[in-house]
Design a protein around this motif. Structure first.
Motif, mmCIF file in Angstrom:
data_model
loop_
_atom_site.group_PDB
_atom_site.id
_atom_site.type_symbol
_atom_site.label_atom_id
_atom_site.label_comp_id
_atom_site.label_asym_id
_atom_site.label_seq_id
_atom_site.Cartn_x
_atom_site.Cartn_y
_atom_site.Cartn_z
ATOM 1 N N ARG A 47 -32.168 31.772 -23.262
ATOM 2 C CA ARG A 47 -30.674 32.535 -24.176
ATOM 3 C C ARG A 47 -29.451 32.622 -22.544
ATOM 4 N N VAL A 48 -28.440 33.261 -23.651
ATOM 5 C CA VAL A 48 -27.175 33.710 -22.906
ATOM 6 C C VAL A 48 -26.723 34.670 -22.877
ATOM 7 N N LEU A 49 -26.823 35.519 -21.727
ATOM 8 C CA LEU A 49 -26.011 36.817 -22.129
ATOM 9 C C LEU A 49 -25.343 37.544 -22.006
ATOM 10 N N VAL A 50 -25.046 38.674 -22.830
ATOM 11 C CA VAL A 50 -23.395 39.110 -23.702
ATOM 12 C C VAL A 50 -23.715 40.135 -23.598
ATOM 13 N N GLN A 51 -22.330 40.697 -23.624
ATOM 14 C CA GLN A 51 -22.607 42.162 -23.486
ATOM 15 C C GLN A 51 -21.825 43.101 -24.485
ATOM 16 N N SER A 52 -22.094 44.504 -24.989
ATOM 17 C CA SER A 52 -21.170 44.379 -25.831
ATOM 18 C C SER A 52 -20.419 45.513 -24.642
ATOM 19 N N VAL A 53 -18.998 45.651 -25.448
ATOM 20 C CA VAL A 53 -18.114 46.634 -24.893
ATOM 21 C C VAL A 53 -17.728 48.446 -26.132
ATOM 22 N N ASP A 54 -17.520 49.249 -25.679
ATOM 23 C CA ASP A 54 -16.945 50.447 -25.992
ATOM 24 C C ASP A 54 -15.461 50.529 -26.657
ATOM 25 N N TYR A 55 -14.942 49.065 -26.695
ATOM 26 C CA TYR A 55 -13.489 48.615 -27.321
ATOM 27 C C TYR A 55 -13.674 47.792 -27.888
ATOM 28 N N ARG A 56 -14.763 47.182 -29.186
ATOM 29 C CA ARG A 56 -14.547 46.159 -30.201
ATOM 30 C C ARG A 56 -16.032 46.172 -30.311
ATOM 31 N N ALA A 57 -15.829 45.361 -31.262
ATOM 32 C CA ALA A 57 -17.273 45.635 -31.934
ATOM 33 C C ALA A 57 -18.243 44.648 -31.657
ATOM 34 N N ASP A 58 -18.229 43.449 -31.486
ATOM 35 C CA ASP A 58 -18.406 41.719 -31.108
ATOM 36 C C ASP A 58 -19.234 41.803 -29.607
ATOM 37 N N ARG A 59 -19.316 41.255 -29.834
ATOM 38 C CA ARG A 59 -19.861 40.543 -28.557
ATOM 39 C C ARG A 59 -19.408 39.966 -27.211
ATOM 40 N N MET A 60 -19.630 39.808 -25.942
ATOM 41 C CA MET A 60 -18.134 39.334 -25.265
ATOM 42 C C MET A 60 -19.635 38.696 -23.497
ATOM 43 N N LEU A 61 -19.173 37.675 -23.461
ATOM 44 C CA LEU A 61 -19.528 36.834 -22.390
ATOM 45 C C LEU A 61 -19.221 38.109 -20.738
ATOM 46 N N ALA A 137 -19.850 53.778 -15.815
ATOM 47 C CA ALA A 137 -20.745 54.927 -16.865
ATOM 48 C C ALA A 137 -19.333 54.717 -18.090
ATOM 49 N N GLN A 138 -18.284 53.831 -18.423
ATOM 50 C CA GLN A 138 -17.399 53.824 -19.467
ATOM 51 C C GLN A 138 -17.396 51.905 -19.768
ATOM 52 N N GLU A 139 -17.232 51.672 -20.815
ATOM 53 C CA GLU A 139 -16.230 50.477 -21.308
ATOM 54 C C GLU A 139 -17.824 49.146 -21.105
ATOM 55 N N ILE A 140 -18.478 48.866 -20.685
ATOM 56 C CA ILE A 140 -20.267 48.548 -21.313
ATOM 57 C C ILE A 140 -21.005 48.999 -21.149
ATOM 58 N N THR A 141 -21.562 48.919 -22.968
ATOM 59 C CA THR A 141 -22.017 50.000 -23.191
ATOM 60 C C THR A 141 -23.487 48.924 -23.550
ATOM 61 N N GLY A 142 -24.067 47.847 -22.806
ATOM 62 C CA GLY A 142 -25.282 46.955 -23.148
ATOM 63 C C GLY A 142 -25.408 45.973 -22.932
ATOM 64 N N VAL A 143 -26.786 45.146 -22.719
ATOM 65 C CA VAL A 143 -26.016 43.724 -22.179
ATOM 66 C C VAL A 143 -27.803 43.088 -22.476
ATOM 67 N N HIS A 144 -27.660 42.268 -23.246
ATOM 68 C CA HIS A 144 -28.579 41.153 -23.811
ATOM 69 C C HIS A 144 -28.287 40.012 -23.842
ATOM 70 N N PHE A 145 -29.762 38.899 -24.689
ATOM 71 C CA PHE A 145 -29.685 37.758 -24.432
ATOM 72 C C PHE A 145 -29.755 36.755 -25.660
ATOM 73 N N ALA A 146 -29.084 36.210 -26.015
ATOM 74 C CA ALA A 146 -28.618 35.704 -27.053
ATOM 75 C C ALA A 146 -28.730 34.275 -27.609
ATOM 76 N N GLU A 147 -30.106 34.246 -28.028
ATOM 77 C CA GLU A 147 -29.913 32.560 -28.834
ATOM 78 C C GLU A 147 -29.104 31.988 -28.540
ATOM 79 N N PRO A 148 -28.323 30.535 -27.863
ATOM 80 C CA PRO A 148 -27.113 30.294 -28.801
ATOM 81 C C PRO A 148 -26.515 30.319 -29.712
ATOM 82 N N ALA A 149 -27.578 29.318 -30.789
ATOM 83 C CA ALA A 149 -27.221 29.198 -32.173
ATOM 84 C C ALA A 149 -26.851 31.188 -32.918
ATOM 85 N N ASP A 150 -26.869 32.614 -32.293
ATOM 86 C CA ASP A 150 -26.119 33.273 -32.815
ATOM 87 C C ASP A 150 -25.579 33.781 -32.498
#
Length: 337
Positions: A47-61, A137-150
Motif C-alpha cells: 500500500r502507498v503512503l499518502v498524507q492529509s494536509v490542512d490546505y486541501r481536501a485530497d491526499r498527497m504523496l 504541529a501544522q500542515e500535515i494532519t495525518g498519514v495512512h497507507f492506501a490500496e493503489p487502486a484507491d
C-alpha cells in the motif's frame, strides 16, 4: 542551442550558421517552470503512503517545492524530515513528470508556469519505521497507507496518475519513467493494461509446504510456471488490470498451499514449455520475476514464505534467478523456447 553574441548582428545572413541571440534574449526565450520533489513509500502489504494536509481536501504523496539552488534529491530528504520527522536519503528516482501550465486547480493569480516534478523511491517501510513517523504541529494532519487502486478516489487526478505510474516503474525495474501530466511517454505493459487499477484481491492466510491434505476443500489452484530464464508466467486482465497466476498444467508438482477461509489454495510448480496460442482472450500473458508477481498481489505475511518456496523450486529445476526487468508480453500466436 542558438549561438550567442554580445553584439547585435546586422548583416543579412545573420553572421553565420544558426540563430544569433544576445545572452539576454536567449535567457528570456527559455521556459520557466517550478520544480518539485515527492517520495513514494509503500508498506509491507504494497500500500502507498499518502498524507492529509490542512490546505486541501485530497491526499498527497509526501514532498513539496524545491528551493532555489537546492537539488531535487535534497529537497525530497528535507521534505520527508519536515513533514514526517524521518531522516533519510532518496537517491533512486522512479519518475520525472512534466505538469503543464494549464493544469486545473491553480488560482489564476498564482500564474502557475508549469512544473517538473521528481518522484523518488522511498522504499518499503516496516511497521517499526512507520511507528517512527512524527508529524509537525501544522500542515500535515495525518498519514495512512492506501490500496493503489484507491489513489484516484483520494488524490488529485494528476497526482494519482503520477503515483501509479511511479509504482509501476518501481515494479518494472527498468529505470525512471518519463511522464507528461502523469502519463508515461513510453507506456510499459503494466501501464497499457492498467495494472493496480483494480483493488487487489486479498489472499492472506498461512502458508504450508507440500501437497494439500485430503480432508481440506480446494479452491483456486494455480501454478508457478518457469520460463528457461527463471521468470514465471503471469496473467493480466485486459479490462481491469487484475493479475493472477495461471492454472496448473500436466506434470506440475505440489509446491504448497495457502490456508484461508477454511480451504486450501494450492500452488504447484513446473517448467513452462512451449506455449500454444492464448486460450483466454480476456487475459494477456506476461513474463515476470517472482518478486514482481508478489508486488502485484496482496498476499499478506504468507507471501514471504511462498516466495521462498518458489525460489527453492526454481533452484531444484536448475533455472537461474532472474534479474528484475520490465514485464514482457508474450505473443498471441504462442511462444517456444
Amino acid at each position: 542551442m542558438p549561438q550567442l553574441t554580445d553584439e547585435a548582428v546586422t548583416d543579412g545572413d545573420g553572421g553565420g550558421p544558426g540563430t544569433w541571440m544576445t545572452p539576454q534574449e536567449y535567457g528570456a526565450s527559455r521556459a520557466a517552470v517550478w520544480t518539485g520533489a515527492v517520495v513514494l513509500v509503500t508498506d509491507t502489504d504494497g500500500r502507498v503512503l499518502v498524507q492529509s494536509v490542512d490546505y486541501r481536501a485530497d491526499r498527497m504523496l509526501p514532498g513539496g517545492a524545491v528551493d532555489a539552488g537546492e537539488a531535487p534529491s535534497a529537497a525530497a530528504a528535507r521534505e520527508m524530515r519536515e513533514e514526517l520527522g524521518v531522516d533519510g536519503s532518496y537517491p533512486n528516482g522512479l519518475a520525472v513528470d512534466w505538469i503543464p501550465a494549464d493544469t486545473p486547480g491553480f488560482p489564476p493569480e498564482m500564474r502557475f508556469p508549469g512544473e517538473i516534478l521528481f518522484v523518488y523511491d522511498g522504499g518499503t517501510w516496516t511497521p517499526d519505521r512507520v511507528d517512527a513517523i512524527r508529524l509537525p504541529a501544522q500542515e500535515i494532519t495525518g498519514v495512512h497507507f492506501a490500496e493503489p487502486a484507491d489513489l484516484p478516489a483520494l488524490m488529485d487526478p494528476g497526482d494519482a496518475r503520477r503515483a501509479l505510474s511511479a509504482l509501476r516503474a518501481r515494479i518494472n525495474g527498468g529505470g525512471p519513467a518519463l511522464l507528461e501530466d502523469g502519463r508515461p511517454v513510453a507506456p510499459t505493459a503494466l501501464d497499457r493494461f492498467g495494472a493496480l487499477g483494480t483493488r487487489r484481491a486479498p489472499h492472506h492466510g498461512t502458508w504450508h509446504p507440500g501437497p494439500v491434505p485430503a480432508a481440506l476443500p480446494v479452491r483456486e489452484p494455480s501454478a508457478w510456471l518457469f520460463a528457461p530464464d527463471g521468470r514465471v508466467l503471469l496473467l493480466i486482465c485486459r479490462t481491469t488490470g487484475a493479475t493472477r497466476l495461471p492454472p496448473p498444467t500436466a506434470g506440475s508438482t505440489p509446491l504448497g498451499y495457502r490456508y484461508a477461509d477454511e480451504a486450501a489454495h494450492p500452488r504447484t510448480a513446473a517448467r513452462l514449455g512451449s506455449l500454444p496460442p492464448a486460450a483466454d482472450p480476456a487475459y494477456v500473458r506476461l513474463l515476470a520475476t517472482p518478486e514482481q508477481v508478489r508486488e502485484l498481489a496482496d498476499w499478506g505475511p504468507a507471501g514471504h514464505a511462498e516466495l521462498a518456496a518458489v525460489h527453492t523450486a526454481r533452484s531444484h529445476l536448475g533455472l537461474p534467478r532472474p534479474p528484475r526487468t520490465p514485464l514482457a508480453e508474450l505473443p498471441e500466436q504462442g511462444a517456444s523456447w
